[in-house]
Structure formats: structure tokens, C-alpha cells
Design an enzyme around this catalytic site. Structure first.
Site, PDB file in Angstrom:
ATOM      1  N   GLU A 121       0.876  -1.177   0.000  1.00  0.00           N
ATOM      2  CA  GLU A 121       0.000   0.000   0.000  1.00  0.00           C
ATOM      3  C   GLU A 121       0.909   1.221   0.000  1.00  0.00           C
ATOM      4  OE1 GLU A 121      -1.303   2.982   0.094  1.00  0.00           O
ATOM      5  OE2 GLU A 121      -1.894   2.962   2.213  1.00  0.00           O
ATOM      6  N   GLU A 154       4.328   7.381  -5.195  1.00  0.00           N
ATOM      7  CA  GLU A 154       5.338   6.651  -4.416  1.00  0.00           C
ATOM      8  C   GLU A 154       5.985   5.533  -5.238  1.00  0.00           C
ATOM      9  OE1 GLU A 154       4.564   5.767  -0.251  1.00  0.00           O
ATOM     10  OE2 GLU A 154       2.700   6.917  -0.383  1.00  0.00           O
TER      11      GLU A 154
END
Length: 313
Positions: free
Chosen positions: A103, A112
Site C-alpha cells: 500500500e 510513491e
């Protein structure tokens, strides 16, 4: 990094439940080995352990790895949970696992670098036939027809005192903003949202994304910018969404402004091209171009916005 950021993640019950449900569907108690990539405080890895995973590798390169280590100890999970204080891409000869879970999503899905991370995970961490969670991500956009956020961003025009602040105004309109939208803000109440990009995580390797979508309006409206959100299929049948009408998460939508609102007549169209580029070294770059077409398909105006124009040099 302060712990507050991680508290917002832990407080996201919609997110937590979705990942727990996905893990529960793929973990075979006593058999399944799991890698939790970008483990943070260790929540997903500990979930996997509680669900009966035989072994869990938790990869975390940031300072929060120390919190994860203490949390593993507090939960007496040290026999199954093994903390790797590094980025998964830096691990030499990593142990192969049956399930990779990560996640590492943002308000912009790929900020990310989850594409690069999970491409490496499939190649070096995952056993043949293994499972990656999330499996795929779809990116959506839709025109914003409310001036609510636009008025906020053009405050430069109303400062007064005979001053021209147009340079700063233009920079403000070349940024992407984290905002929450309602149906009233969006074309057709948001029902006209379209997918401009789909990524299969683990298989797709391109951190540079580009997509193009258009809308033909059935009545006159002014377009002020574009709303963005994503949907992640964790596994088949379990989807996590940041859409305005979806169950609320800690993520919100993004707003991509126009420098000048586009007023379209019935039968005219607006096209937007969205581009992004993400990497560990350079961060995330975003750009978007909008074109207004008349009823015959001829271009009436074009605007090109770029996040780089919003940075103070």
C-alpha cells in the site's frame, strides 16, 4: 517523519478492511509466505501473520521501521514477521513469496513509485503463479463545471492596491490540488468520468503515463478544470476507490485547473491529455493539456498546464 502521517493511515478503516479482505482471500494458513513492501508501522504484515501466513517479510526503508520492529515485538509476531530495514528493490537475492502486498498509493496513485516497485517485486520477490495486491489501477478524470475551487485559486486578482499579481496567479493555476468534490462540482454529476489510464501492477514497467479523453457537451457549460481519482482492484472482486461517491478514505481527489475557464456551447467538446512521470530520483511530474473544439471539430482554444510552471525558481 512524525507518527501523525501513519496515524491517518491506520485510521482509514475502509482501506484497512479492503486490504484485510484481499489478504484473507489469498492466504492459506500455515502455507503462504507474504512480502509487505513499504510496510510502514507493519499493519498489513501483521494482518497477514494473524491470518495464518507461514512467513511475512516486511520491507521498510524509512525511520518508521523502528516503530514496525517494536510493534512486531508487542504483538509477539517475531516468529513469523521478519523486518527488512531497506527498500525491496535494494534487497539482494530476496526470499521468494506467494503474495506481495504494497500500500504505497497516494492521492495521485503513482507518486510513491509503486509501478517500478512492483515490477521489481514480480521479477525478484514473487514465486511463479504468485499474487500481487493491488493487481491493477485505473485512473479517471472528468471536467469540473463549478467555479468553487477556481475562485479560491484566482484570489490574486482581488488583492487590490493597483497591483498586478498575474505572474503568481499563473503559477497557482499550474499546480495540482488535493480537494474533495461533490456531484454538483462535476460534469453530469460525475457520471461522465472516464478512464484515461490503466496499469497492471507487476507487469507494466513504465513510470511515464499518458492518456487522452474527451467529452461532448449536451448543453452550454463552463469548464474550470478536471477532477482526478483512481480505482484499485486489490484482487478480483475487491476494489478500493478514491472517487467522490465512494466510501470515504484518507485519500482525496485531485484538481487539475485551467488557466482560463473554457465556456462551451451545446454540441462542443473538450479534450484533455494527461501526462505523468514518476521516479525515485526525480519525484512526480504532472502535466495536462486541454483543447476546446467547436461543433464541427475545429479547435477554438488550447491550454497547456505543467506542474513545473508552478514551482518558485
Amino acid at each position: 517523519m512524525r507518527i501523525e502521517y501513519h496515524r491517518t493511515l491506520i485510521a482509514d478503516h475502509v482501506r484497512n478492511q479492503a486490504f484485510h479482505d484481499a489478504l484473507s482471500r489469498v492466504i492459506r494458513p500455515g502455507e503462504t509466505a507474504v512480502a509487505d513492501i513499504g510496510a510502514g508501522t507493519g499493519l498489513l504484515g501483521l494482518m497477514a501473520s494473524k491470518l495464518g501466513a507461514r512467513e511475512v517479510m516486511l520491507y521498510e526503508a524509512a525511520e518508521v521501521a523502528g516503530v514496525a520492529a517494536a510493534t512486531i515485538k508487542a504483538n509477539r509476531a517475531g516468529k513469523t514477521c521478519h523486518l527488512m530495514p531497506c527498500h525491496s528493490t535494494e534487497m539482494d537475492d530476496p526470499p521468494r513469496v506467494d503474495v506481495v502486498v504494497s500500500e504505497t498509493l497516494g492521492n495521485y496513485a503513482f507518486e510513491e513509485n509503486i509501478i517500478d516497485t512492483l515490477a521489481d517485486a514480480r521479477k525478484r520477490h514473487l514465486k511463479d503463479g504468485g499474487v500481487i495486491i493491488p493487481a491493477r489501477i485505473r485512473q479517471f478524470a472528468v471536467p469540473v463545471v463549478s467555479d468553487r475551487i477556481h475562485r479560491e485559486l484566482v484570489v490574486w486578482d482581488s488583492v487590490g492596491f493597483g497591483l498586478d499579481l498575474s505572474v503568481a496567479r499563473q503559477m497557482s493555476l499550474n499546480n495540482a490540488y488535493v480537494r474533495s468534490f461533490t456531484a454538483d462540482d462535476l460534469l453530469d454529476g460525475g457520471r461522465s468520468a472516464k478512464v484515461w489510464d490503466t496499469v497492471t501492477l507487476g507487469s507494466d514497467t513504465k513510470g511515464a503515463r499518458k492518456g487522452e479523453i474527451s467529452w461532448k457537451l449536451d448543453k452550454a457549460q463552463t469548464v474550470y478544470g478536471f477532477a482526478y481519482w483512481w480505482e484499485a482492484d486489490l484482487i478480483d472482486g475487491i476494489t478500493l476507490s478514491t472517487a467522490p461517491g465512494a466510501p470515504r478514505t484518507h485519500w482525496e481527489q485531485l484538481y487539475f485547473p485551467l488557466e482560463k475557464p473554457m465556456t462551451l456551447e451545446a454540441g462542443e467538446s473538450v479534450l484533455v491529455t494527461l501526462r505523468s512521470r514518476s521516479s525515485e530520483e526525480a519525484g512526480t511530474h504532472l502535466a495536462w493539456t486541454a483543447v476546446h473544439f467547436d461543433r464541427d471539430g475545429a479547435s477554438k482554444s488550447r491550454q497547456a498546464m505543467d506542474l513545473d510552471k508552478g514551482w518558485i525558481p
